[in-house]
Design a protein around this motif. Structure first.
Motif, PDB file in Angstrom:
ATOM      1  N   ALA A 225      18.367  65.625  55.033  1.00 51.53           N
ATOM      2  CA  ALA A 225      17.302  65.838  56.016  1.00 51.53           C
ATOM      3  C   ALA A 225      17.125  67.331  56.303  1.00 51.53           C
ATOM      4  CB  ALA A 225      17.635  65.079  57.303  1.00 51.53           C
ATOM      5  N   LEU A 226      18.266  68.062  56.414  1.00 46.85           N
ATOM      6  CA  LEU A 226      18.183  69.508  56.652  1.00 46.85           C
ATOM      7  C   LEU A 226      17.539  70.213  55.468  1.00 46.85           C
ATOM      8  CD1 LEU A 226      21.712  70.096  58.227  1.00 46.85           C
ATOM      9  CD2 LEU A 226      19.501  70.291  59.382  1.00 46.85           C
ATOM     10  N   ARG A 227      17.904  69.744  54.260  1.00 46.25           N
ATOM     11  CA  ARG A 227      17.339  70.383  53.056  1.00 46.25           C
ATOM     12  C   ARG A 227      15.834  70.143  52.984  1.00 46.25           C
ATOM     13  NH1 ARG A 227      15.604  73.469  50.181  1.00 46.25           N
ATOM     14  NH2 ARG A 227      15.545  73.455  47.900  1.00 46.25           N
ATOM     15  N   SER A 228      15.448  68.885  53.244  1.00 47.75           N
ATOM     16  CA  SER A 228      14.010  68.585  53.163  1.00 47.75           C
ATOM     17  C   SER A 228      13.249  69.262  54.296  1.00 47.75           C
ATOM     18  CB  SER A 228      13.782  67.073  53.179  1.00 47.75           C
ATOM     19  OG  SER A 228      14.270  66.552  54.402  1.00 47.75           O
ATOM     20  N   GLY A 229      13.920  69.527  55.411  1.00 50.39           N
ATOM     21  CA  GLY A 229      13.257  70.241  56.506  1.00 50.39           C
ATOM     22  C   GLY A 229      13.196  71.740  56.285  1.00 50.39           C
ATOM     23  N   GLY A 230      13.784  72.212  55.210  1.00 53.09           N
ATOM     24  CA  GLY A 230      13.722  73.625  54.886  1.00 53.09           C
ATOM     25  C   GLY A 230      14.751  74.466  55.610  1.00 53.09           C
ATOM     26  N   GLU A 231      15.702  73.837  56.307  1.00 51.06           N
ATOM     27  CA  GLU A 231      16.696  74.618  57.043  1.00 51.06           C
ATOM     28  C   GLU A 231      17.868  75.009  56.181  1.00 51.06           C
ATOM     29  OE1 GLU A 231      17.290  72.510  60.974  1.00 51.06           O
ATOM     30  OE2 GLU A 231      15.511  71.555  60.144  1.00 51.06           O
ATOM     31  N   LEU A 232      17.983  74.406  55.009  1.00 54.08           N
ATOM     32  CA  LEU A 232      19.023  74.782  54.054  1.00 54.08           C
ATOM     33  C   LEU A 232      18.365  75.159  52.740  1.00 54.08           C
ATOM     34  CD1 LEU A 232      21.771  72.015  54.484  1.00 54.08           C
ATOM     35  CD2 LEU A 232      21.902  74.389  55.224  1.00 54.08           C
ATOM     36  N   SER A 233      18.882  76.231  52.127  1.00 53.19           N
ATOM     37  CA  SER A 233      18.403  76.567  50.789  1.00 53.19           C
ATOM     38  C   SER A 233      19.051  75.611  49.792  1.00 53.19           C
ATOM     39  CB  SER A 233      18.774  78.008  50.443  1.00 53.19           C
ATOM     40  OG  SER A 233      20.175  78.114  50.290  1.00 53.19           O
ATOM     41  N   ALA A 234      18.583  75.679  48.564  1.00 49.10           N
ATOM     42  CA  ALA A 234      19.131  74.798  47.528  1.00 49.10           C
ATOM     43  C   ALA A 234      20.604  75.095  47.311  1.00 49.10           C
ATOM     44  CB  ALA A 234      18.348  74.982  46.224  1.00 49.10           C
ATOM     45  N   ASP A 235      20.966  76.405  47.330  1.00 49.55           N
ATOM     46  CA  ASP A 235      22.383  76.750  47.125  1.00 49.55           C
ATOM     47  C   ASP A 235      23.239  76.277  48.284  1.00 49.55           C
ATOM     48  OD1 ASP A 235      21.770  77.853  44.773  1.00 49.55           O
ATOM     49  OD2 ASP A 235      21.689  79.938  45.500  1.00 49.55           O
ATOM     50  N   GLU A 236      22.743  76.537  49.508  1.00 54.23           N
ATOM     51  CA  GLU A 236      23.506  76.096  50.686  1.00 54.23           C
ATOM     52  C   GLU A 236      23.673  74.575  50.693  1.00 54.23           C
ATOM     53  OE1 GLU A 236      22.163  79.502  53.926  1.00 54.23           O
ATOM     54  OE2 GLU A 236      20.880  77.768  53.540  1.00 54.23           O
ATOM     55  N   TYR A 237      22.614  73.882  50.317  1.00 52.32           N
ATOM     56  CA  TYR A 237      22.667  72.420  50.293  1.00 52.32           C
ATOM     57  C   TYR A 237      23.712  71.944  49.288  1.00 52.32           C
ATOM     58  CZ  TYR A 237      21.319  67.632  49.215  1.00 52.32           C
ATOM     59  OH  TYR A 237      21.336  66.285  48.980  1.00 52.32           O
ATOM     60  N   ALA A 238      23.681  72.558  48.081  1.00 52.86           N
ATOM     61  CA  ALA A 238      24.634  72.136  47.044  1.00 52.86           C
ATOM     62  C   ALA A 238      26.068  72.421  47.483  1.00 52.86           C
ATOM     63  CB  ALA A 238      24.313  72.850  45.738  1.00 52.86           C
ATOM     64  N   ALA A 239      26.283  73.597  48.109  1.00 54.21           N
ATOM     65  CA  ALA A 239      27.642  73.948  48.537  1.00 54.21           C
ATOM     66  C   ALA A 239      28.132  73.010  49.641  1.00 54.21           C
ATOM     67  CB  ALA A 239      27.663  75.395  49.032  1.00 54.21           C
ATOM     68  N   ALA A 240      27.237  72.763  50.601  1.00 52.00           N
ATOM     69  CA  ALA A 240      27.631  71.884  51.703  1.00 52.00           C
ATOM     70  C   ALA A 240      27.908  70.475  51.204  1.00 52.00           C
ATOM     71  CB  ALA A 240      26.524  71.853  52.761  1.00 52.00           C
ATOM     72  N   LYS A 241      27.103  70.041  50.254  1.00 53.41           N
ATOM     73  CA  LYS A 241      27.279  68.699  49.700  1.00 53.41           C
ATOM     74  C   LYS A 241      28.624  68.588  48.987  1.00 53.41           C
ATOM     75  CE  LYS A 241      24.975  65.598  46.450  1.00 53.41           C
ATOM     76  NZ  LYS A 241      23.880  65.527  45.495  1.00 53.41           N
ATOM     77  N   GLN A 242      28.956  69.630  48.185  1.00 54.13           N
ATOM     78  CA  GLN A 242      30.239  69.627  47.478  1.00 54.13           C
ATOM     79  C   GLN A 242      31.405  69.582  48.473  1.00 54.13           C
ATOM     80  OE1 GLN A 242      31.065  69.399  44.313  1.00 54.13           O
ATOM     81  NE2 GLN A 242      28.907  69.157  43.717  1.00 54.13           N
ATOM     82  N   ALA A 243      31.279  70.397  49.553  1.00 52.09           N
ATOM     83  CA  ALA A 243      32.358  70.443  50.548  1.00 52.09           C
ATOM     84  C   ALA A 243      32.534  69.086  51.234  1.00 52.09           C
ATOM     85  CB  ALA A 243      32.039  71.522  51.586  1.00 52.09           C
ATOM     86  N   LEU A 244      31.398  68.473  51.535  1.00 57.34           N
ATOM     87  CA  LEU A 244      31.451  67.175  52.196  1.00 57.34           C
ATOM     88  C   LEU A 244      32.135  66.135  51.312  1.00 57.34           C
ATOM     89  CD1 LEU A 244      30.415  66.033  54.882  1.00 57.34           C
ATOM     90  CD2 LEU A 244      28.355  65.319  53.704  1.00 57.34           C
ATOM     91  N   ILE A 245      31.764  66.109  50.045  1.00 57.23           N
ATOM     92  CA  ILE A 245      32.364  65.132  49.117  1.00 57.23           C
ATOM     93  C   ILE A 245      33.851  65.432  48.936  1.00 57.23           C
ATOM     94  CG2 ILE A 245      32.358  64.380  46.709  1.00 57.23           C
ATOM     95  CD1 ILE A 245      29.295  64.823  46.747  1.00 57.23           C
ATOM     96  N   ARG A 246      34.178  66.755  48.866  1.00 57.07           N
ATOM     97  CA  ARG A 246      35.586  67.122  48.679  1.00 57.07           C
ATOM     98  C   ARG A 246      36.413  66.688  49.896  1.00 57.07           C
ATOM     99  NH1 ARG A 246      34.750  72.234  47.648  1.00 57.07           N
ATOM    100  NH2 ARG A 246      35.163  72.862  49.793  1.00 57.07           N
ATOM    101  N   ASP A 247      35.868  66.930  51.095  1.00 51.15           N
ATOM    102  CA  ASP A 247      36.581  66.541  52.314  1.00 51.15           C
ATOM    103  C   ASP A 247      36.787  65.032  52.375  1.00 51.15           C
ATOM    104  OD1 ASP A 247      36.698  69.107  53.000  1.00 51.15           O
ATOM    105  OD2 ASP A 247      35.130  69.034  54.548  1.00 51.15           O
ATOM    106  N   ALA A 248      35.729  64.317  52.042  1.00 48.61           N
ATOM    107  CA  ALA A 248      35.829  62.857  52.095  1.00 48.61           C
ATOM    108  C   ALA A 248      36.862  62.360  51.097  1.00 48.61           C
ATOM    109  CB  ALA A 248      34.469  62.229  51.817  1.00 48.61           C
ATOM    110  N   GLY A 249      36.903  62.993  49.916  1.00 47.81           N
ATOM    111  CA  GLY A 249      37.859  62.576  48.891  1.00 47.81           C
ATOM    112  C   GLY A 249      39.284  62.892  49.282  1.00 47.81           C
ATOM    113  N   SER A 250      39.511  64.055  49.912  1.00 49.94           N
ATOM    114  CA  SER A 250      40.875  64.434  50.251  1.00 49.94           C
ATOM    115  C   SER A 250      41.397  63.683  51.465  1.00 49.94           C
ATOM    116  CB  SER A 250      40.946  65.945  50.529  1.00 49.94           C
ATOM    117  OG  SER A 250      40.144  66.241  51.657  1.00 49.94           O
ATOM    118  N   SER A 251      40.494  63.173  52.282  1.00 45.34           N
ATOM    119  CA  SER A 251      40.949  62.483  53.491  1.00 45.34           C
ATOM    120  C   SER A 251      41.323  61.044  53.220  1.00 45.34           C
ATOM    121  CB  SER A 251      39.861  62.529  54.557  1.00 45.34           C
ATOM    122  OG  SER A 251      38.754  61.772  54.130  1.00 45.34           O
ATOM    123  N   GLN A 252      41.034  60.486  52.030  1.00 48.15           N
ATOM    124  CA  GLN A 252      41.348  59.087  51.758  1.00 48.15           C
ATOM    125  C   GLN A 252      42.760  58.926  51.198  1.00 48.15           C
ATOM    126  OE1 GLN A 252      38.248  57.569  49.251  1.00 48.15           O
ATOM    127  NE2 GLN A 252      36.882  57.196  50.982  1.00 48.15           N
TER     128      GLN A 252
END
Lengths: 252, 32
Positions: A225-252
């Motif tokens: 939603a933030l990316r489509s609203g223009g509040e995140l650039s493509a790079d920021e979106y990709a980095a945040a997405k990677q971090a989110l997936i990494r956090d979710a994976g390490s917490s399980q």
């Protein structure tokens, strides 16, 4: 110093057991008396009378009014006694008394059906009134049994049931996996599964604790939603997405 | 209550049902 744990009761309490067995026999005797008394009344046309100030057209067979009264009232009293004694035995011994219902209505329904097809007297044909009563009685008797069978079949698949617990112990060497089978539609489900379908999927009741990891899907949706609203650039979106997936994976 | 006693109790309950039916039939024959 360890204190010995109290051993489980090896055998049921004698008094409650004797009371339970006698009362169960009393229920069976009550149903038998009612069944036989009903047949005697149906033999003479289905109704009779005793006592009172009026002239009686059809007297009851000797002893039948007393025996039917004894059978009905005695059977009810015996059922209460058996339920009380059965509760002292634990388990489902008092629930077993519920089988008296299909036994009673099944037996009386049998009388209605038998005499409905072969009514007493010289008139040919069936006694439709009795046949209808017989069908109604059998529906009352055996209808609840269908639900009992459905409930037993549904609970047999539950992990909390004895059968389910045995299956879980049998597969305890490996980590339990969530049931990924698609739930059947109501049309193709077996009767027992309809009960399970009516209940919420146990997996859907899992709630993350406030200290737990954020829900990955929610996080991804917020990021998108933030990316489509223009509040995140493509790079920021990709980095945040990677971090989110990494956090979710390490917490399980 | 152990599983063995549960089996015994189940058999006794079944026997009580049969005994009750027999007793009811006997009582009916006696009083009619």
């Amino acid at each position: 110093v360890s204190t010995p744990r109290p051993a489980p009761a090896a055998r049921p309490p004698l008094g409650a057991t004797v009371a339970y067995l006698l009362a169960v026999a009393g229920v069976a005797a009550g149903i038998t008396l009612t069944f036989l008394g009903m047949r005697a009344v149906m033999d003479i046309g289905g109704y009779c009378a005793e006592g009172g100030p009026y002239v009686i057209e059809t007297s009851c067979p000797e002893g039948v009014p007393l025996l039917m009264t004894l059978g009905i009232l005695g059977g009810v009293v015996a059922a209460f006694v058996a339920a009380a004694a059965g509760s002292r035995l634990g388990g489902s011994w008092s629930s077993l008394l519920l089988l008296a219902w299909p036994a009673l209505f099944g037996a009386l329904g049998w009388n209605f059906l038998e005499y409905g097809f072969n009514p007493p007297g010289d008139e040919p044909g069936w006694a439709w009134g009795w046949l209808i009563c017989g069908v109604v009685f059998w529906v009352m008797a055996f209808g609840p049994l269908v639900f009992v069978v459905m409930g037993v079949r549904a609970s047999a698949g539950s992990p909390t049931s004895a059968g389910g617990a045995r299956r879980l112990r049998a597969g305890a060497s490996r980590a339990p996996e969530p049931d990924r089978r698609p739930r059947p539609s109501a049309a193709e489900a077996e009767p027992g599964e309809l009960f399970a379908m009516a209940m919420p999927d146990p997996g859907s009741l899992d709630v993350e604790s406030p200290q737990g990891p954020p829900d990955l899907v929610d996080g991804l949706e917020r990021l998108a939603a933030l990316r489509s609203g223009g509040e995140l650039s493509a790079d920021e979106y990709a980095a945040a997405k990677q971090a989110l997936i990494r956090d979710a994976g390490s917490s399980q | 209550v152990t599983a063995g006693w549960r089996r015994v109790l189940a058999l006794l309950t079944l026997a009580a049902c049969v005994a009750g039916v027999v007793f009811g039939g006997w009582l009916y024959g006696l009083l009619t």
